[in-house]
Write an enzyme that holds these catalytic residues in place. Sequence first.
Site, PDB file in Angstrom:
ATOM      1  N   VAL A  57       0.829  -1.201   0.000  1.00  0.00           N
ATOM      2  CA  VAL A  57       0.000   0.000   0.000  1.00  0.00           C
ATOM      3  C   VAL A  57       0.867   1.257   0.000  1.00  0.00           C
ATOM      4  CG1 VAL A  57      -2.004  -1.075   1.078  1.00  0.00           C
ATOM      5  CG2 VAL A  57      -0.201  -0.104   2.528  1.00  0.00           C
ATOM      6  N   ASP A  58       2.199   1.068  -0.022  1.00  0.00           N
ATOM      7  CA  ASP A  58       3.093   2.232  -0.058  1.00  0.00           C
ATOM      8  C   ASP A  58       3.696   2.347  -1.465  1.00  0.00           C
ATOM      9  OD1 ASP A  58       4.702   0.025  -0.078  1.00  0.00           O
ATOM     10  OD2 ASP A  58       5.727   0.478   1.806  1.00  0.00           O
ATOM     11  N   ASP A  59       4.724   3.145  -1.612  1.00  0.00           N
ATOM     12  CA  ASP A  59       5.293   3.355  -2.941  1.00  0.00           C
ATOM     13  C   ASP A  59       6.361   2.327  -3.274  1.00  0.00           C
ATOM     14  OD1 ASP A  59       3.645   5.469  -3.549  1.00  0.00           O
ATOM     15  OD2 ASP A  59       4.920   6.878  -2.458  1.00  0.00           O
TER      16      ASP A  59
END
Length: 692
Positions: A561-563
Amino acid sequence: TTNHLRHVDSLTISPSGAGNISHLNAVILGEALASEEDDLIFPSDEFSRQALVPSSAKYLEMYKRSVEDPAGFWSDIALRFHWKAKWGEPVYSENLDARKGTVKIEWFKGGITNICYNCLDRNVEAGNGSNVALYWEGNDPGSDCSLTYSQLLEKVCQLANYLKDIGVRRGDAVVIYLPMIMELPITMLACARIGAVHSVVFAGFSADSLAQRIMDCKPKVILTCNAVKRGSKVICLKDIADAAMVESAKNGVPVDVCVTYGNQSVLNRESTNWKEGRDIWWQDVVPKYPTTCHVEWVDAEDPLFLLYTSGSTGKPKGVLHTTGGYMVYTATTFKYAFDYKSTDIYWCTADCGWITGHSYVTYGPLLNGATVVIFEGAPNYPDSGRCWSIVDKYKVSIFYTAPTLVRSLMRDGNEFVTRYSRKSLRILGSVGEPINPSAWRWFFNVVGESKCPISDTWWQTETGGFMITPLPGAWPQKPGSATFPFFGVQPVIVDEKGVEIEGECSGYLCIKHSWPGAFRTLYGDHERYETTYFKPFAGYYFTGDGCSRDKDGYYWLTGRVDDVINVSGHRIGTAEVESALVSHPHCVEAAVVGFEHEVKGQGIYAFVTLVEGVPPSEELRKNLILTVRNQIGAFAAPDKIHWAPGLPKTRSGKIMRRILRKIASGQLDELGDTSTLADPSVVDQLIALSDC
Ligand code: WTA
């Protein structure tokens, strides 16, 4: 106790309970019942009966103890290892809440041990010295060799003695830049033996990436090899290491010694670039040293290794693992998740350059006295049947790999599989990314002929070992679900405010409380450790993954869910790729997102804005890709470059990646609200340029 525990509990314990009680009972009784709603796949009666954890009831009993009395649960296991001195009290101490002070995790502090001793000497002393520790299968069919536990111990001791002789001491960093040859695990173990901290850099990383890691950990020595063959390609690792050392020296971090293993059959000495005074041929020095070497006894909390991994900024993070907890955790997870028996032959296709190769090629299996196959080559060389020919050749019973490999072999057709017997296979494993149900089924039905349970192990570089994983004999599997937490692991799903959600839900995956294999810090940057992992959701370790839990309590990982994107099971920070792209003189700005890729899981999609007046061209596209290959490594090369006259930004200048992800996946009718953009027309321009 945790929510899911209550959930499984009620299913198993109340006989008249609703829901899937019959399924779980069926596992206990060994009966395969067809499910109406779910695709449940049961281990056979025969399999469950022989399993270390034969039923969900047994799991629940062990799991309950592990979370109610972690100190007792893990101490009992730890006592089976060799300790020079036992740990003190408390067995562990933790603070996962940054609001209450520095985040800290310690296990078995005061205990004095050595993981190399526990992997090798302990097994030799138990009378298993003549068992094969490592089978090595070379890139070219027919090139192979093996080492017994006694022989491996001798090789490790010789190198350990040499390293000590050149001044490597306890606590010193050692960088390892080696392909999958025996010398790679040998070097890791030799470092561990003398208390040096190894930092393996995957041999697919470029000179720039290697230099960056050298500059961060300032090693006493680097160990590499002159060249290696992968498939039909020759890769001159020494040249890459040379370039990295030039770069690091320029930045004030010279490397004094570079020990080079000579892969004579690939590249001879005369053709290898050489720097007198710094470079030393491994074969000229190491074999001269004694084959026994004293063990450096270290504290359980002394560092064992550093492994750099990608995060959401450009700078890789040096994940630090310590000795005692990591030892106990990797050994125990290996044993249970693969239902390990002393008759097993185990093959994990991961490279030691990644965490999987640390925990489940080297330490976990060797701590169990297992026989491990390591493979130097590529899975489709000389053809797509290579894996199964290796399985037959060594009678592999546990085969652990990544979904990307499963998908690529699946695409190549069943004949490559069915040509080989594979009758030795007992258990299959998957790691690195969510395994899609169709790949799961192919792996299960075609490769395993519907008789081998699949351990879909969810975990991370940071966690050291498996966190959510099937225990193959204990319960039915659902294709694509990593099932339930391992002993001592308390997963929670939280909403964006950090509030725990109960029951059937989806959200962000966090972990409550520590476990022995947890990483202790990011090297040289404890603040980043706290900020990245412990501050997003106060009081928990935040994994960076999205997850849902179904009505039966099964966990389904849904991706980052992060980069961070996950390409062929390799973790890549989008910021790293962006910073490589913008280093090209013709690129002013870049934004990178992942998109669904049939084989790789995710592919890399780069939006690139060029310097005013520079026209896009095929040559420039190639050059940009080459820049990324040079700065990170070939595995991070963008699959697609999308010319972008402008990027969609909010009025405060933040790139709206949500929109870019939709464009990348071709979901142009789902762009959502674009009215908050500083210049909404940018989106139309991007769409117009979609297929160039
Ligand atoms: C992903 C690799 C779903 C996840 C061991 C995690 C998985 C990241 C699985 C860590 C799995 C790994 N199911 N997702 N079985 N295994 N992942 O640090 O997104 O290279 O956060 O460790 O891979 O990647 P890393």
